[in-house]
Scaffold this motif. Structure first.
Motif, PDB file in Angstrom:
ATOM      1  N   ALA A 130       0.845  -1.201   0.000  1.00 23.17           N
ATOM      2  CA  ALA A 130       0.000   0.000   0.000  1.00 23.17           C
ATOM      3  C   ALA A 130       0.882   1.253   0.000  1.00 23.17           C
ATOM      4  O   ALA A 130       0.589   2.235  -0.696  1.00 23.17           O
ATOM      5  N   SER A 131       1.978   1.198   0.746  1.00 23.83           N
ATOM      6  CA  SER A 131       2.928   2.318   0.766  1.00 23.83           C
ATOM      7  C   SER A 131       3.587   2.494  -0.600  1.00 23.83           C
ATOM      8  O   SER A 131       3.841   3.624  -1.034  1.00 23.83           O
ATOM      9  N   ILE A 132       3.857   1.392  -1.270  1.00 29.58           N
ATOM     10  CA  ILE A 132       4.415   1.459  -2.620  1.00 29.58           C
ATOM     11  C   ILE A 132       3.427   2.148  -3.556  1.00 29.58           C
ATOM     12  O   ILE A 132       3.814   2.976  -4.385  1.00 29.58           O
ATOM     13  N   ASN A 133       2.138   1.833  -3.415  1.00 27.80           N
ATOM     14  CA  ASN A 133       1.120   2.518  -4.218  1.00 27.80           C
ATOM     15  C   ASN A 133       1.116   4.014  -3.926  1.00 27.80           C
ATOM     16  O   ASN A 133       1.032   4.832  -4.842  1.00 27.80           O
ATOM     17  N   ALA A 134       1.196   4.378  -2.639  1.00 30.68           N
ATOM     18  CA  ALA A 134       1.208   5.798  -2.268  1.00 30.68           C
ATOM     19  C   ALA A 134       2.428   6.503  -2.853  1.00 30.68           C
ATOM     20  O   ALA A 134       2.307   7.606  -3.416  1.00 30.68           O
ATOM     21  N   LEU A 135       3.583   5.868  -2.752  1.00 30.72           N
ATOM     22  CA  LEU A 135       4.807   6.445  -3.305  1.00 30.72           C
ATOM     23  C   LEU A 135       4.699   6.578  -4.820  1.00 30.72           C
ATOM     24  O   LEU A 135       5.119   7.594  -5.399  1.00 30.72           O
ATOM     25  N   ILE A 164       2.913  12.212  -9.886  1.00 31.25           N
ATOM     26  CA  ILE A 164       2.639  13.658  -9.879  1.00 31.25           C
ATOM     27  C   ILE A 164       3.943  14.435 -10.041  1.00 31.25           C
ATOM     28  O   ILE A 164       4.015  15.390 -10.826  1.00 31.25           O
ATOM     29  N   ALA A 165       4.987  14.012  -9.333  1.00 33.50           N
ATOM     30  CA  ALA A 165       6.288  14.676  -9.445  1.00 33.50           C
ATOM     31  C   ALA A 165       6.828  14.578 -10.874  1.00 33.50           C
ATOM     32  O   ALA A 165       7.444  15.531 -11.380  1.00 33.50           O
ATOM     33  N   ALA A 166       6.594  13.458 -11.528  1.00 35.31           N
ATOM     34  CA  ALA A 166       7.050  13.277 -12.911  1.00 35.31           C
ATOM     35  C   ALA A 166       6.351  14.244 -13.857  1.00 35.31           C
ATOM     36  O   ALA A 166       6.987  14.809 -14.754  1.00 35.31           O
ATOM     37  N   VAL A 167       5.059  14.437 -13.654  1.00 36.78           N
ATOM     38  CA  VAL A 167       4.314  15.375 -14.503  1.00 36.78           C
ATOM     39  C   VAL A 167       4.798  16.802 -14.251  1.00 36.78           C
ATOM     40  O   VAL A 167       5.013  17.577 -15.196  1.00 36.78           O
ATOM     41  N   VAL A 168       5.001  17.142 -12.996  1.00 35.27           N
ATOM     42  CA  VAL A 168       5.526  18.474 -12.666  1.00 35.27           C
ATOM     43  C   VAL A 168       6.895  18.667 -13.316  1.00 35.27           C
ATOM     44  O   VAL A 168       7.179  19.717 -13.902  1.00 35.27           O
ATOM     45  N   LYS A 172      15.069  14.656 -18.015  1.00 35.69           N
ATOM     46  CA  LYS A 172      15.853  13.606 -17.334  1.00 35.69           C
ATOM     47  C   LYS A 172      15.193  13.194 -16.017  1.00 35.69           C
ATOM     48  O   LYS A 172      15.095  12.006 -15.712  1.00 35.69           O
ATOM     49  N   ARG A 173      14.777  14.177 -15.241  1.00 31.60           N
ATOM     50  CA  ARG A 173      14.116  13.855 -13.961  1.00 31.60           C
ATOM     51  C   ARG A 173      12.799  13.126 -14.220  1.00 31.60           C
ATOM     52  O   ARG A 173      12.475  12.160 -13.548  1.00 31.60           O
ATOM     53  N   HIS A 174      12.051  13.596 -15.207  1.00 31.21           N
ATOM     54  CA  HIS A 174      10.795  12.946 -15.578  1.00 31.21           C
ATOM     55  C   HIS A 174      11.046  11.479 -15.937  1.00 31.21           C
ATOM     56  O   HIS A 174      10.343  10.583 -15.456  1.00 31.21           O
ATOM     57  N   GLU A 175      12.050  11.254 -16.766  1.00 24.27           N
ATOM     58  CA  GLU A 175      12.378   9.890 -17.189  1.00 24.27           C
ATOM     59  C   GLU A 175      12.750   9.015 -15.989  1.00 24.27           C
ATOM     60  O   GLU A 175      12.273   7.879 -15.864  1.00 24.27           O
ATOM     61  N   SER A 176      13.567   9.530 -15.105  1.00 22.51           N
ATOM     62  CA  SER A 176      13.970   8.766 -13.913  1.00 22.51           C
ATOM     63  C   SER A 176      12.774   8.444 -13.024  1.00 22.51           C
ATOM     64  O   SER A 176      12.647   7.327 -12.522  1.00 22.51           O
ATOM     65  N   LEU A 177      11.927   9.420 -12.835  1.00 18.64           N
ATOM     66  CA  LEU A 177      10.740   9.207 -11.997  1.00 18.64           C
ATOM     67  C   LEU A 177       9.799   8.178 -12.621  1.00 18.64           C
ATOM     68  O   LEU A 177       9.253   7.319 -11.915  1.00 18.64           O
ATOM     69  N   MET A 178       9.628   8.240 -13.930  1.00 16.90           N
ATOM     70  CA  MET A 178       8.730   7.294 -14.587  1.00 16.90           C
ATOM     71  C   MET A 178       9.295   5.875 -14.542  1.00 16.90           C
ATOM     72  O   MET A 178       8.545   4.911 -14.316  1.00 16.90           O
ATOM     73  N   LYS A 179      10.587   5.739 -14.728  1.00 20.02           N
ATOM     74  CA  LYS A 179      11.204   4.410 -14.608  1.00 20.02           C
ATOM     75  C   LYS A 179      11.039   3.881 -13.188  1.00 20.02           C
ATOM     76  O   LYS A 179      10.782   2.683 -12.996  1.00 20.02           O
ATOM     77  N   THR A 180      11.155   4.762 -12.209  1.00 20.03           N
ATOM     78  CA  THR A 180      10.955   4.361 -10.818  1.00 20.03           C
ATOM     79  C   THR A 180       9.510   3.922 -10.590  1.00 20.03           C
ATOM     80  O   THR A 180       9.263   2.916  -9.907  1.00 20.03           O
ATOM     81  N   CYS A 181       8.565   4.635 -11.174  1.00 19.29           N
ATOM     82  CA  CYS A 181       7.147   4.257 -11.045  1.00 19.29           C
ATOM     83  C   CYS A 181       6.876   2.881 -11.652  1.00 19.29           C
ATOM     84  O   CYS A 181       6.131   2.085 -11.078  1.00 19.29           O
ATOM     85  N   ILE A 182       7.475   2.605 -12.788  1.00 20.64           N
ATOM     86  CA  ILE A 182       7.311   1.289 -13.417  1.00 20.64           C
ATOM     87  C   ILE A 182       7.921   0.208 -12.528  1.00 20.64           C
ATOM     88  O   ILE A 182       7.307  -0.838 -12.300  1.00 20.64           O
ATOM     89  N   LEU A 183       9.104   0.472 -12.003  1.00 18.15           N
ATOM     90  CA  LEU A 183       9.756  -0.473 -11.101  1.00 18.15           C
ATOM     91  C   LEU A 183       8.915  -0.701  -9.841  1.00 18.15           C
ATOM     92  O   LEU A 183       8.722  -1.843  -9.406  1.00 18.15           O
TER      93      LEU A 183
END
Length: 175
Positions: free
Chosen positions: A46-51, A57-61, A69-80
């Protein structure tokens, strides 16, 4: 990217989009004998879902501010994180019986509405995430942006409702 490579990506996207939910459904019926219940996992996933929701949201911002670059890193983290969630979720359900929601009245209907939409959209978002990711990976940013406008709210809804479902059912987990 040439047309053959694109067809190959699309083939794999659809194969994964079918196999992942199918594998989860099959694994739900599997019980691993001799493994203690993994009751500590639901608050973790559940915490993983929250994160994931926060990072989406941070990726869109980030992309709106031009920080690709930050967007790409955040999106890869979301997929992981989504993959990690899925592994933990399946592991929990392979070692534990499902917990019934114990709420009554209108809350029971609210819970089941959220749960059902969460499940259906979590299945439906898989090809959207993969297609969105592959388009970015291949530099097709205009096409990426178009589908990301659909993918983002669905993925965000799935992440947020995952937390809500957990919060609503957690009082009924076995001690």
């Amino acid at each position: 990217m040439d047309r053959t490579a694109e067809k190959n990506y699309n083939k794999w996207i659809w194969i994964l989009s079918i196999l992942i939910p199918l594998a989860v459904a099959i694994l739900f019926s599997v019980r691993i004998p001799g493994v203690d219940r993994l009751g500590f996992l639901p608050p973790i996933y559940a915490s993983i879902n929250a994160l994931t929701a926060v990072l989406l949201i941070a990726a869109v911002v980030s992309i709106k501010k031009g920080n690709r670059k930050r967007h790409e890193s955040l999106m890869k983290t979301c997929i992981l994180l989504s993959a990690l969630f899925l592994v933990m979720y399946v592991a929990y359900h392979m070692t534990s019986d499902s917990t019934a929601y114990g709420g009554e009245g209108a809350m029971k209907y609210v819970y089941f509405f959220i749960l059902i939409t969460h499940i259906l959209l979590s299945i439906g978002v898989i090809p959207f995430v993969l297609i969105t990711y592959v388009r970015a990976l291949n530099g097709k940013f205009e096409m990426h942006r178009k589908i990301a406008k659909i993918t983002f709210p669905i993925w965000l809804y799935v992440a947020i409702t995952g937390v809500i479902v957990y919060l609503m059912i957690s009082p009924y987990y076995p001690a």
